[in-house]
Design an enzyme around this catalytic site. Structure first.
Site, PDB file in Angstrom:
ATOM      1  N   GLU A  72      -0.667  -8.891   4.839  1.00 18.81           N
ATOM      2  CA  GLU A  72      -0.464  -9.145   6.274  1.00 18.81           C
ATOM      3  C   GLU A  72      -1.786  -9.233   7.036  1.00 18.81           C
ATOM      4  O   GLU A  72      -1.831  -9.715   8.180  1.00 18.81           O
ATOM      5  CB  GLU A  72       0.430  -8.052   6.882  1.00 18.81           C
ATOM      6  CG  GLU A  72      -0.227  -6.708   7.134  1.00 18.81           C
ATOM      7  CD  GLU A  72      -0.350  -5.826   5.903  1.00 18.81           C
ATOM      8  OE1 GLU A  72      -0.746  -4.653   6.078  1.00 18.81           O
ATOM      9  OE2 GLU A  72      -0.066  -6.290   4.783  1.00 18.81           O
ATOM     10  N   CYS A 109       0.829  -1.202   0.000  1.00 15.31           N
ATOM     11  CA  CYS A 109       0.000   0.000   0.000  1.00 15.31           C
ATOM     12  C   CYS A 109       0.871   1.263   0.000  1.00 15.31           C
ATOM     13  O   CYS A 109       1.453   1.597  -1.022  1.00 15.31           O
ATOM     14  CB  CYS A 109      -0.969  -0.034   1.173  1.00 15.31           C
ATOM     15  SG  CYS A 109      -2.399   1.057   0.979  1.00 15.31           S
ATOM     16  N   HIS A 132      -2.972  -5.514   1.214  1.00 13.36           N
ATOM     17  CA  HIS A 132      -2.380  -5.815   2.521  1.00 13.36           C
ATOM     18  C   HIS A 132      -2.368  -7.324   2.781  1.00 13.36           C
ATOM     19  O   HIS A 132      -3.276  -7.850   3.439  1.00 13.36           O
ATOM     20  CB  HIS A 132      -3.180  -5.123   3.630  1.00 13.36           C
ATOM     21  CG  HIS A 132      -3.067  -3.642   3.641  1.00 13.36           C
ATOM     22  ND1 HIS A 132      -2.126  -2.968   4.396  1.00 13.36           N
ATOM     23  CD2 HIS A 132      -3.777  -2.694   2.993  1.00 13.36           C
ATOM     24  CE1 HIS A 132      -2.277  -1.659   4.216  1.00 13.36           C
ATOM     25  NE2 HIS A 132      -3.262  -1.475   3.364  1.00 13.36           N
TER      26      HIS A 132
END
EC number: 4.3.3.6
Length: 199
Positions: free
Chosen positions: A171, A79, A169
């Site tokens: 994660e 991002c 994202h």
């Protein structure tokens, strides 16, 4: 194997949790002195790219990190991180590290959209979940930059040398394969630069 995670602002904790689960050691990069450690890979997390860029310069971390990236250190940028790597922003006059030959559009999906989730193909990995939060996307790739994922005709993941730029994202999802691929590139980089290091 040690990974440096930029921790001046943004969503760095989730990257640390995922990487440590996969067996990596992580160091949070908060000040210039933290860059003296022997980490072999770098994570540039999501957050506010303008704030991150400003803090990197104020904390005198910008040039040392840029040198490491230019020297070939593997980078996972998500991002805001891909905005930091881009050598051109189509709707912003700033350029930060400028180490990846791509044109990125900030907040490309519009602030009002907030976030969305999808599952799409990522080259070399397969179908992966993708969570977008006020996300950018890559409008154009220059020489050497490889498109590895698209969503509805928009480029959302690029690889350039050992730099991985993602508009989403990974994660925040349970799937670990993107972080595993990043760690594999770090292992290769570390072996090439320190052949006697035990990983």
């Amino acid at each position: 194997m040690k990974i440096g995670i930029l921790a001046v602002q943004g969503a760095f904790a989730e990257h640390k949790t995922k990487l440590e689960k996969l067996g990596a050691r992580c160091v949070e990069l908060r000040k210039k002195e933290d860059l003296d450690g022997d980490f072999e890979g770098l994570v540039l997390p999501g957050g506010e790219s303008t704030v991150q860029g400003k803090l990197l310069r104020e904390l005198e971390m910008f040039e040392p990190l840029k040198e490491k990236i230019q020297a070939g250190m593997p980078v996972l940028a998500t991002c805001a991180g891909v905005i930091l790597l881009a050598d051109h922003l189509s709707n912003d006059g700033h350029v930060y590290f400028g180490t990846m030959p791509v044109t990125v559009k900030r907040n490309a999906y519009g602030r009002q959209l907030g976030s969305f989730h999808t599952i799409r193909e990522m080259k070399g990995i397969g179908q992966v979940p993708m969570t977008f939060i006020r996300a950018p996307y890559i409008e154009k790739c220059g020489e050497g930059a490889e498109v590895v994922a698209e969503v509805d005709g928009n480029i959302v993941a690029v690889k350039y040398k050992e730099q991985y730029g993602l508009a989403f994202h990974p994660e925040l999802d349970e799937d670990d394969r993107i972080h595993e691929a990043f760690l594999n590139s770090v292992k290769k980089y570390a072996k090439k630069n320190s052949p006697n290091t035990w990983l």
